[in-house]
Design an enzyme around this catalytic site. Structure first.
Site, PDB file in Angstrom:
ATOM      1  CD  GLU A 291      -3.004  -1.213   2.311  1.00 46.48           C
ATOM      2  OE1 GLU A 291      -2.799  -0.227   3.458  1.00 46.48           O
ATOM      3  OE2 GLU A 291      -4.042  -1.785   1.969  1.00 46.48           O
TER       4      GLU A 291
ATOM      5  CD  GLU B 261      -3.781  -6.156   2.689  1.00 42.86           C
ATOM      6  OE1 GLU B 261      -4.580  -5.318   3.521  1.00 42.86           O
ATOM      7  OE2 GLU B 261      -2.586  -6.166   2.402  1.00 42.86           O
TER       8      GLU B 261
HETATM    9  C1  GAL Z   1      -4.427  -3.013   5.101  1.00 37.82           C
HETATM   10  C2  GAL Z   1      -2.983  -3.107   5.288  1.00 37.82           C
HETATM   11  C3  GAL Z   1      -2.820  -4.565   6.336  1.00 37.82           C
HETATM   12  C4  GAL Z   1      -3.666  -4.708   7.361  1.00 37.82           C
HETATM   13  C5  GAL Z   1      -5.106  -4.113   6.916  1.00 37.82           C
HETATM   14  C6  GAL Z   1      -5.676  -4.004   8.150  1.00 37.82           C
HETATM   15  O1  GAL Z   1      -4.606  -1.660   4.489  1.00 37.82           O
HETATM   16  O2  GAL Z   1      -2.465  -3.647   4.030  1.00 37.82           O
HETATM   17  O3  GAL Z   1      -1.315  -4.772   6.441  1.00 37.82           O
HETATM   18  O4  GAL Z   1      -3.030  -3.474   8.165  1.00 37.82           O
HETATM   19  O5  GAL Z   1      -5.202  -3.034   6.318  1.00 37.82           O
HETATM   20  O6  GAL Z   1      -7.491  -3.822   7.756  1.00 37.82           O
END
Ligand code: GAL
Length: 653
Positions: A143, A296
Site C-alpha cells: 500500500e 486484501e
Molecule cells: C491493510 C494493510 C494490512 C492491514 C490491514 C488491516 O490496509 O495492508 O497490512 O493493516 O489493512 O485492515
C-alpha cells in the site's frame, strides 16, 4: 484457477504452527499465500546479514502443500537498525516533526539510503526466489502512500517540477504566484507544502500530490525492474488501497503493474457495504482494464467508527463472490491467522484466536469449495460489461480536498460514490473511465461526470465528440471548472463543458448544511445551488425558493447526435436515480436483468450470472431463459430462488 488465500505471516509463529497452517489451508482450499509483507527485520536482522533459512522452509512447505506464493518485498517497514543508521531517511511531516520506527510505513521514499536499502533487500529476494516453483507473483511493498516533506523530498520535488514546467516563469504562471507575493526567483526557494500561516497555494499543493504519486511510483518501478530482470515470467504487482485517504493516482499506476491488485475494507456495516463492494470492484476493474485481483479484505471483524463490527454468517461469502463477479481473479484476505500480539492483534483472520473450530473458518472452507467450482466458469466468462460509465479522477479529488473552496461540504468521493450507488440500486451495470489519464471514452451509451473539477482541453474535446456522436452525458456541478493545474476556466462555469451543455453559470450559491429545498419538478435538493443561464439548453427543473426562484436547476442540451444534461445542485439519491434511469432508458440501456427483486443484485459475465440476495428473506428471480447451476451442473429451470444473504451462480443456456 481463482486465487483464494491471503496474507500469511509465519514469522510471527513458532515453526510447529506452520505444519498446521498448511494442513488447514489445504482443508479450506487455499490456493495462494502472500508471504513476507512485513518481514524485513526477520530477513535482514542486522544490516547486510540475511536469514533466509526460515523463508526457504516456509516456501517449500507451501509448495509441497500445493499452495502458491505471492512473495512480498518487505520495504513498507524498515527494521529499527535502519532508522538508527539513517535517521535522515525517516519521514518528516508538514509540521517539521521527524517520525521514528515503532509502527510501520516509516520511511521517506526520496531518501537515497532508503531507496538503496529497499533495492538491496528486493535484489536478495529476487536472487534467491525468482525461480522458486511456488512463486505465483511478486507483491512489491505494501500500500504505497507514505508522505514526507523533508529536504530530500524537496530536492526530488524540485527536479520533478523542473521537468514538468521547464522554467520558473512557467511555474510562477501556472501556480499564480503573483497572488500573496509568492513569486519564486530561484528553484531552491521551492519546498514541499509545509506548515504555514494560512491557506497554502492550491496549485503548489496539487503539484506536490502529483509529485508524491510519481515519486512513490518510481520506488515501485525500481523494485519491479530488478525483480523482472531476475525472471521475466513472474507477474509483479503492488496492492493498491481504496478508501478515504489515497496518496497515489491508481489510474496512472495501473499501467506499471502486471495485474491490478486492490485492498478493500468496506467501512459500512449495513447495506452500504454491498454498495461499497460494488463500487470498489467496478473501479478496480476500470484500473485493470477488465481484470484485477482482490488482494486484501477483512474476513470478519473490522475497525469501524470506534468499535469492531462482526460480519454476520454469509457476508464473507457474499462479498467475496461479489468481488469475483466484478472481475477479481480471486478473493484474498488480511489475514490467514490472527496474531497473538502486535498493533492489529484483534484484526480478524480466516483462522481466528478461537482456532479452526469457529464459524469463520467453517465459512472459509465452504467459500474455498465454491471458488473451486466456479473457477472454470469464470475463466470462460470474460469480464462483466457495462454500457454506462462514471468518471474517476484522483487529481480532481485532491484539488477538492484543499482549502479556499466555496463550501466545506464538497466531497469528491461522496459525489462519485453517489452516482455509482444510484446506478447500482437501479440495477444498471457501471464501469469507470479516467479522463485525466486517457481521453478514450470507450463506446459507452451514457457517461456520468460527478465533480470532475479539473479537465484538460483534450478531455473536454473528447467529451464533446462523444456527445456529438450520439453519447449521453450527465454532468454534475463542480465539473469542468479548472484546467489541470487548478487555474479557473474563465467566462462562466462549467468552463470545459459550457458549450456541450449549452449553459453558463454566473454565480455559485452554496447552501448551509441540513437544508433541503424543492425544485419545481417535485425533486428535492441540498448543499449547493447556482445561477444557471441557458445558452441553447432546455430547462428540465427550476429552483423554487430564494433569489434563484425560477432559475434553471437541471437542464438538457441536444448536441450533434447526442444530449448533455447539467445538474447544478445536489439531488437526493432517489432524485438522482430517477434522472439517471430516465437517461439510461433513453440511451437504450436496460438493467442487468428485468424484474429483479429489490434486495437482489445481479452481475452478468457472458452467460454466467451471479445473483446476490442482500436481504433476509429468500427471493425468487426470473431468468431470461433456462439455466444450470454453475457449481453442480444441475438444471435450475428459468427461475432461481436465492436464500436470504445467499448467492446463486447459474449459467444461462
Ligand atoms: C491493510 C494493510 C494490512 C492491514 C490491514 C488491516 O490496509 O495492508 O497490512 O493493516 O489493512 O485492515
Amino acid at each position: 484457477m481463482l486465487f483464494f488465500g491471503g496474507d500469511y505471516n509465519p514469522e510471527q509463529w513458532p515453526e510447529e504452527v506452520w505444519a498446521e497452517d498448511v494442513a488447514l489451508m489445504r482443508q479450506a482450499g487455499v490456493t495462494i499465500a502472500t508471504v513476507g509483507v512485513f518481514a524485513w527485520s526477520n530477513l535482514e536482522p542486522e544490516p547486510g546479514h540475511y536469514e533466509f533459512g526460515w523463508l526457504d522452509r516456509v516456501l517449500d512447505r507451501l509448495h509441497d502443500g500445493g499452495i502458491r506464493v505471492a512473495l512480498a518485498t518487505p520495504t513498507a517497514s524498515p527494521p529499527p537498525w535502519f532508522t538508527l543508521a539513517h535517521p535522515e531517511a525517516m519521514p518528516v511531516g508538514a509540521d517539521g516533526v521527524r517520525l521514528t520506527h515503532g509502527s510501520r510505513d516509516t520511511y521517506c521514499v526520496s531518501a537515497p539510503a532508503y531507496r538503496a536499502a529497499a533495492r538491496g533487500i528486493a535484489a536478495k529476494l529476487a536472487e534467491r526466489y525468482a525461480n522458486h516453483p511456488a512463486l505465483a507473483m511478486w507483491h512489491v511493498h505494501n500500500e504505497y502512500g507514505t508522505d514526507c516533506r523533508c529536504d530530500a523530498t524537496a530536492a526530488a520535488f524540485r527536479a520533478w517540477l523542473q521537468k514538468k514546467h521547464g522554467d520558473l516563469d512557467a511555474l510562477n504562471e501556472s501556480w499564480t504566484t503573483a497572488f500573496w507575493s509568492q513569486r519564486y526567483s530561484d528553484w531552491a526557494q521551492i519546498t514541499p507544502p509545509r506548515a504555514t500561516q494560512y491557506l497554502p497555494n492550491p496549485a503548489h499543493v496539487l503539484d506536490f500530490r502529483r509529485f508524491l504519486s510519481d515519486e512513490l511510483l518510481s520506488g515501485y518501478v525500481e523494485q519491479r525492474d530488478l525483480l523482472r530482470a531476475a525472471n521475466p515470467d513472474v507477474p509483479i504487482t503492488t496492492n493498491f488501497v481504496q478508501g478515504g485517504w489515497v496518496s497515489v493516482d491508481h489510474a496512472r499506476w495501473a499501467t506499471e503493474v502486471d495485474l491490478v491488485a486492490v485492498d478493500h475494507y468496506p467501512a459500512a456495516t449495513d447495506a452500504g457495504a454491498e454498495e461499497e463492494t460494488a463500487f470498489a470492484g467496478d473501479l478496480a476493474r476500470g484500473w485493470g482494464g477488465g481484470s484485477w485481483l482482490l488482494m486484501e479484505t477483512a474476513p470478519n471483524l473490522i475497525y469501524t467508527s470506534g468499535r469492531m463490527h462482526a460480519k454476520e454468517p454469509g457476508r464473507l461469502t457474499r462479498h467475496s463472490l461479489g468481488y469475483v463477479a466484478r472481475g477479481s481473479g480471486g478473493a484474498m484476505y488480511f489475514q490467514w491467522r490472527q496474531p497473538r500480539g502486535g498493533a492489529e492483534l484483534f484484526h480478524s483472520a480466516l483462522v481466528p484466536h478461537a482456532g479452526p473450530d469457529s464459524p469463520i473458518f467453517r465459512e472459509a472452507v465452504g467459500l474455498g469449495r465454491r471458488l473451486r467450482a466456479l473457477s472454470p466458469h469464470v475463466a470462460e466468462a470474460g469480464p462483466p460489461s457495462a454500457r454506462i460509465a462514471v468518471t474517476w479522477d484522483a487529481p480532481s479529488w485532491w484539488a477538492l480536498q484543499g482549502g479556499g473552496l466555496p463550501s466545506a461540504d464538497i466531497d469528491y468521493l461522496a459525489a462519485v460514490q453517489q452516482a455509482h450507488r444510484v446506478l447500482f440500486r437501479s440495477k444498471l451495470a457501471t464501469d469507470f473511465v479516467f479522463p485525466g489519464v486517457s481521453t478514450d471514452l470507450g463506446d459507452y451509451r451514457m457517461i456520468v461526470v460527478p465533480h470532475l473539477y479539473l479537465v484538460s482541453d483534450e478531455a473536454a474535446a473528447a467529451f464533446r465528440d462523444y456527445v456529438a456522436n450520439g453519447g449521453r452525458l450527465v454532468v454534475g456541478y463542480l465539473s469542468g471548472i479548472a484546467e489541470p493545474d487548478t487555474r479557473i476556466r474563465l467566462g462562466g462555469y462549467p468552463g470545459a463543458f459550457r458549450d456541450v451543455l449549452g449553459v453558463r453559470v454566473v454565480e455559485w450559491h452554496p447552501q448551509p448544511p441540513g437544508v433541503e429545498f424543492p425544485l419545481d419538478n417535485g425533486e428535492r435538493a441540498s448543499r449547493w445551488s447556482e445561477r444557471v443561464e441557458t445558452a441553447g439548453a432546455e430547462t428540465l427543473a427550476r429552483y423554487t425558493a430564494g433569489v434563484l426562484a425560477g432559475a434553471p436547476a437541471v437542464t438538457r442540451n441536444r448536441y450533434g447526435a447526442g444530449s448533455a444534461w447539467y445538474v447544478s445542485t445536489a439531488l437526493t439519491d432517489d432524485g438522482l436515480g430517477r434522472l439517471l434511469r430516465s437517461v439510461a432508458e433513453e440511451a437504450g440501456v436496460a438493467p442487468v436483468l428485468p424484474g429483479l427483486p429489490a434486495p437482489v443484485e445481479a452481475v452478468r459475465r457472458g452467460d454466467l450470472l451471479f445473483l446476490f440476495n442482500h436481504g433476509i428473506a429468500a427471493a425468487t428471480v426470473p431468468l431470461p431463459g433456462p439455466a444450470v447451476d454453475a457449481a453442480t451442473g444441475r438444471d435450475r429451470g428459468d427461475t432461481v430462488t436465492v436464500q436470504g444473504g445467499g448467492v446463486a451462480t447459474v449459467r444461462l443456456r
